[in-house]
Design a protein around this motif. Structure first.
Motif, short mmCIF file in Angstrom:
data_model
loop_
_atom_site.label_atom_id
_atom_site.label_comp_id
_atom_site.label_asym_id
_atom_site.label_seq_id
_atom_site.Cartn_x
_atom_site.Cartn_y
_atom_site.Cartn_z
N GLY A 63 12.15 -13.60 1.14
CA GLY A 63 12.31 -12.24 1.64
C GLY A 63 11.14 -11.36 1.28
O GLY A 63 10.65 -10.57 2.10
N SER A 64 10.67 -11.49 0.05
CA SER A 64 9.52 -10.69 -0.41
C SER A 64 8.26 -11.04 0.37
O SER A 64 7.51 -10.15 0.79
CB SER A 64 9.29 -10.90 -1.91
OG SER A 64 10.42 -10.54 -2.66
N PHE A 65 8.04 -12.34 0.56
CA PHE A 65 6.86 -12.77 1.32
C PHE A 65 6.97 -12.33 2.78
O PHE A 65 5.98 -11.92 3.40
CB PHE A 65 6.72 -14.29 1.23
CG PHE A 65 5.50 -14.82 1.92
CD1 PHE A 65 4.24 -14.64 1.38
CD2 PHE A 65 5.62 -15.52 3.12
CE1 PHE A 65 3.10 -15.13 2.01
CE2 PHE A 65 4.49 -16.01 3.77
CZ PHE A 65 3.23 -15.82 3.21
N ILE B 61 8.55 -9.68 4.04
CA ILE B 61 8.31 -8.25 4.22
C ILE B 61 6.83 -7.92 4.01
O ILE B 61 6.29 -6.98 4.63
CB ILE B 61 9.21 -7.42 3.28
CG1 ILE B 61 9.37 -6.00 3.83
CG2 ILE B 61 8.68 -7.37 1.87
CD1 ILE B 61 10.46 -5.21 3.15
N LEU B 62 6.15 -8.70 3.16
CA LEU B 62 4.70 -8.51 2.98
C LEU B 62 3.96 -8.82 4.29
O LEU B 62 3.12 -8.03 4.74
CB LEU B 62 4.19 -9.42 1.87
CG LEU B 62 2.67 -9.48 1.68
CD1 LEU B 62 2.12 -8.12 1.28
CD2 LEU B 62 2.30 -10.54 0.64
N ILE B 63 4.29 -9.95 4.90
CA ILE B 63 3.66 -10.32 6.17
C ILE B 63 3.99 -9.30 7.25
O ILE B 63 3.13 -8.89 8.04
CB ILE B 63 4.12 -11.73 6.61
CG1 ILE B 63 3.67 -12.78 5.58
CG2 ILE B 63 3.57 -12.06 7.98
CD1 ILE B 63 2.18 -12.85 5.38
N GLY B 64 5.25 -8.87 7.28
CA GLY B 64 5.66 -7.89 8.28
C GLY B 64 4.93 -6.56 8.14
O GLY B 64 4.51 -5.96 9.14
N CYS B 65 4.75 -6.11 6.91
CA CYS B 65 4.04 -4.84 6.69
C CYS B 65 2.58 -4.94 7.09
O CYS B 65 2.00 -3.99 7.62
CB CYS B 65 4.17 -4.43 5.22
SG CYS B 65 5.81 -3.82 4.75
N ILE B 66 1.98 -6.10 6.82
CA ILE B 66 0.58 -6.30 7.23
C ILE B 66 0.47 -6.29 8.76
O ILE B 66 -0.43 -5.65 9.33
CB ILE B 66 0.04 -7.63 6.66
CG1 ILE B 66 -0.06 -7.54 5.14
CG2 ILE B 66 -1.33 -7.96 7.26
CD1 ILE B 66 -0.46 -8.83 4.47
N MET B 67 1.40 -6.96 9.43
CA MET B 67 1.41 -6.95 10.89
C MET B 67 1.67 -5.54 11.42
O MET B 67 1.14 -5.14 12.46
CB MET B 67 2.48 -7.91 11.41
CG MET B 67 2.20 -9.37 11.11
SD MET B 67 3.62 -10.45 11.51
CE MET B 67 3.83 -10.09 13.25
#
Length: 293
Positions: free
Chosen positions: A199-201, A203-209
């Motif tokens: 989940g943490s990874f 949301i990190l990818i999602g925020c970068i996108m």
């Protein structure tokens, strides 16, 4: 008696030392039942904890002190129940089949996807919405850039949470395989850690996108807008020409002469009563960039 009973409360030592020898030396079940019936509820619960601790090779004193949460020296019904439930969960986990690698990979993927979507919408709506809020109500209520971003982020968070179930349903419709974990397997510490990390990874990818809108934003307009807001200390929403000269300079453009800027403003028809509104200034920002860059 066994050594661990020496650490028990005095009343338990007394009961176990006298009654257990007399009762358990008999050969019938009735003797044992009679012995148990002679114990108080507190004594029976303490003896039960001692027997379980002995069976699983634990430390009786440590287990008793952990179970005796009110430090009364005896175990209440609720305390003993909590101890038994915790012990049952621990024993159950010991006999749960560990999920396979494929199951863990699929579980990790399914755990990450909803957070990727949430992170994407959260960041993108905050970035795009911040400008929209600033344009619509920021100037009217004299909100700072950070305040507008905070308002947009509030809407982004509410929107992201509201579509959580929809995203999970779409994940199923996409035909992605399911991990097929049992309830006991899902409760394993390893599986919970993988879910949290995924989940943490995600949301990190999602925020970068979600930062993609920054690639398409007019950075020159943004710089002029920020400098205009800083120069408008009285929050009137308009500046005189000599202040606009400073705004353009501080935004990183070549320094312009006040007379030349005034002529351009008059040509554009946006110089009113010696001042220019922030809306007119930003709407014509590309013309300023082309004229003075």
């Amino acid at each position: 008696m066994h050594d661990f009973f020496a650490q028990a409360p005095p009343e338990v030592q007394r009961v176990v030392a006298t009654e257990s020898f007399r009762a358990l030396s008999g050969e019938t079940v009735e003797d044992v039942e009679a012995f148990m019936a002679s114990l108080t509820h507190e004594e029976a619960r303490t003896l039960g904890l001692a027997a379980l601790t002995r069976h699983f090779g634990g430390d009786f004193k440590a287990q008793f002190e952990a179970a005796d949460q009110d430090n009364s020296g005896t175990l209440s019904k609720a305390e003993f129940k909590r101890y038994v439930c915790k012990l049952a969960t621990t024993c159950a986990n010991l006999h749960v089949e560990k999920p396979g690698t494929r199951q863990l990979v699929i579980f990790s993927l399914n755990s990450a996807i909803p957070f990727v979507v949430f992170g994407f919408f959260d960041n993108s709506i905050m970035i795009l919405g911040g400008d929209v809020v600033d344009d619509l109500i920021g100037n009217t209520f004299q909100l700072s850039t950070l305040a507008c971003a905070a308002v947009a982020n509030t809407f982004a968070d509410v929107f992201g949470i509201s579509i959580g179930n929809t995203v999970e349903a779409m994940t199923v419709r996409l035909g992605l395989p399911q991990a097929q974990l049992s309830a006991a397997q899902a409760a394993l510490p390893l599986v919970r850690r993988i879910g949290l990390a995924s989940g943490s990874f995600g949301i990190l990818i999602g925020c970068i996108m979600g930062m993609a809108p920054l690639l398409f934003m007019d950075q020159d307009r943004k710089a002029l807008k920020e400098q205009f807001s800083k120069a408008d200390k009285e929050h009137t929403g308009a500046l005189q020409v000599h202040m606009l000269v400073k705004v353009i300079d501080r935004a990183g453009f070549e320094k312009v002469e006040e007379a030349a800027l005034r002529a351009l403003l008059q040509e554009l028809g946006i110089l009113k009563d010696g001042t220019v509104s922030v809306k007119d200034f930003l709407d014509n920002s590309k013309k300023f960039v082309g004229a003075f860059s």
